[in-house]
Motif scaffolding. Structure first.
Motif, mmCIF file in Angstrom:
data_model
loop_
_atom_site.group_PDB
_atom_site.id
_atom_site.type_symbol
_atom_site.label_atom_id
_atom_site.label_comp_id
_atom_site.label_asym_id
_atom_site.label_seq_id
_atom_site.Cartn_x
_atom_site.Cartn_y
_atom_site.Cartn_z
ATOM 1 N N LEU A 16 -53.144 -22.514 19.257
ATOM 2 C CA LEU A 16 -53.579 -22.475 17.857
ATOM 3 C C LEU A 16 -54.046 -21.076 17.481
ATOM 4 O O LEU A 16 -53.717 -20.562 16.414
ATOM 5 C CB LEU A 16 -54.707 -23.476 17.606
ATOM 6 N N LYS A 17 -54.827 -20.470 18.350
ATOM 7 C CA LYS A 17 -55.346 -19.125 18.092
ATOM 8 C C LYS A 17 -54.201 -18.121 17.983
ATOM 9 O O LYS A 17 -54.169 -17.303 17.072
ATOM 10 C CB LYS A 17 -56.306 -18.729 19.216
ATOM 11 N N GLU A 18 -53.244 -18.207 18.907
ATOM 12 C CA GLU A 18 -52.093 -17.300 18.876
ATOM 13 C C GLU A 18 -51.247 -17.524 17.631
ATOM 14 O O GLU A 18 -50.840 -16.576 16.959
ATOM 15 C CB GLU A 18 -51.240 -17.519 20.122
ATOM 16 N N LEU A 19 -51.017 -18.785 17.295
ATOM 17 C CA LEU A 19 -50.194 -19.102 16.134
ATOM 18 C C LEU A 19 -50.853 -18.623 14.847
ATOM 19 O O LEU A 19 -50.193 -18.084 13.961
ATOM 20 C CB LEU A 19 -49.939 -20.598 16.068
ATOM 21 N N SER A 20 -52.176 -18.798 14.732
ATOM 22 C CA SER A 20 -52.862 -18.388 13.511
ATOM 23 C C SER A 20 -52.785 -16.878 13.302
ATOM 24 O O SER A 20 -52.830 -16.400 12.174
ATOM 25 C CB SER A 20 -54.313 -18.861 13.518
ATOM 26 N N LYS A 21 -52.651 -16.115 14.380
ATOM 27 C CA LYS A 21 -52.483 -14.665 14.245
ATOM 28 C C LYS A 21 -51.107 -14.308 13.709
ATOM 29 O O LYS A 21 -50.928 -13.288 13.059
ATOM 30 C CB LYS A 21 -52.693 -13.977 15.595
ATOM 31 N N ASN A 22 -50.120 -15.149 13.989
ATOM 32 C CA ASN A 22 -48.738 -14.864 13.596
ATOM 33 C C ASN A 22 -48.392 -15.389 12.209
ATOM 34 O O ASN A 22 -47.436 -14.917 11.599
ATOM 35 C CB ASN A 22 -47.762 -15.456 14.621
ATOM 36 N N LEU A 23 -49.125 -16.361 11.715
ATOM 37 C CA LEU A 23 -48.831 -16.921 10.399
ATOM 38 C C LEU A 23 -49.549 -16.121 9.320
ATOM 39 O O LEU A 23 -50.686 -15.716 9.493
ATOM 40 C CB LEU A 23 -49.270 -18.384 10.330
ATOM 41 N N LYS A 24 -48.900 -15.970 8.201
ATOM 42 C CA LYS A 24 -49.477 -15.227 7.080
ATOM 43 C C LYS A 24 -49.288 -16.014 5.790
ATOM 44 O O LYS A 24 -48.362 -16.808 5.652
ATOM 45 C CB LYS A 24 -48.783 -13.865 6.917
ATOM 46 N N GLY A 25 -50.167 -15.780 4.842
ATOM 47 C CA GLY A 25 -50.019 -16.294 3.490
ATOM 48 C C GLY A 25 -49.855 -17.797 3.394
ATOM 49 O O GLY A 25 -50.626 -18.567 3.961
ATOM 50 N N TYR A 26 -48.813 -18.211 2.664
ATOM 51 C CA TYR A 26 -48.611 -19.619 2.356
ATOM 52 C C TYR A 26 -48.294 -20.438 3.608
ATOM 53 O O TYR A 26 -48.658 -21.607 3.695
ATOM 54 C CB TYR A 26 -47.525 -19.795 1.310
ATOM 55 N N ASP A 27 -47.632 -19.839 4.593
ATOM 56 C CA ASP A 27 -47.370 -20.547 5.843
ATOM 57 C C ASP A 27 -48.674 -20.903 6.547
ATOM 58 O O ASP A 27 -48.830 -22.000 7.083
ATOM 59 C CB ASP A 27 -46.501 -19.711 6.785
ATOM 60 N N LEU A 28 -49.646 -19.975 6.525
ATOM 61 C CA LEU A 28 -50.940 -20.232 7.142
ATOM 62 C C LEU A 28 -51.692 -21.322 6.377
ATOM 63 O O LEU A 28 -52.331 -22.191 6.982
ATOM 64 C CB LEU A 28 -51.770 -18.955 7.213
ATOM 65 N N GLU A 29 -51.612 -21.319 5.056
ATOM 66 C CA GLU A 29 -52.249 -22.371 4.259
ATOM 67 C C GLU A 29 -51.700 -23.736 4.643
ATOM 68 O O GLU A 29 -52.465 -24.686 4.844
ATOM 69 C CB GLU A 29 -52.002 -22.137 2.766
ATOM 70 N N GLU A 30 -50.390 -23.856 4.738
ATOM 71 C CA GLU A 30 -49.762 -25.126 5.102
ATOM 72 C C GLU A 30 -50.155 -25.543 6.514
ATOM 73 O O GLU A 30 -50.400 -26.722 6.775
ATOM 74 C CB GLU A 30 -48.239 -25.028 4.983
ATOM 75 N N PHE A 31 -50.226 -24.593 7.414
ATOM 76 C CA PHE A 31 -50.627 -24.886 8.791
ATOM 77 C C PHE A 31 -52.051 -25.426 8.833
ATOM 78 O O PHE A 31 -52.335 -26.430 9.493
ATOM 79 C CB PHE A 31 -50.506 -23.629 9.654
#
Length: 77
Positions: A22-37
């Motif tokens: 989760l920590k690694e993924l949250s670093k790679n997601l940005k903007g709207y993709d991170l909101e959806e995640f």
């Protein structure tokens, strides 16, 4: 949204391993993709979520709640 699709599969496995992913993924997601995640993560935790329309949301990206009565959790990603 390519990176986000991979997020659907990280909820299985051990707790510590999942946290690391989760920590690694949250670093790679940005903007709207991170909101959806984050909204999907809250849903997995038992919350109902409403993601704000893109742009002009006054800083509130997600409204999360357990039932129809208050309180509401306002999330800015």
């Amino acid at each position: 949204m390519g990176n986000y699709k991979k997020a659907k599969y990280i909820f299985c496995g051990g707790c510590c391993r999942t946290y690391g992913k989760l920590k690694e993924l949250s670093k790679n997601l940005k903007g709207y993709d991170l909101e959806e995640f984050v909204a999907d993560l809250l849903k997995a935790m038992g919350y109902r979520t409403k993601v704000s329309p893109h742009g002009g949301d006054s800083g509130i990206d997600i409204v999360a709640y357990k039932d129809e009565l208050p309180p509401r959790t306002m999330v800015q990603v």
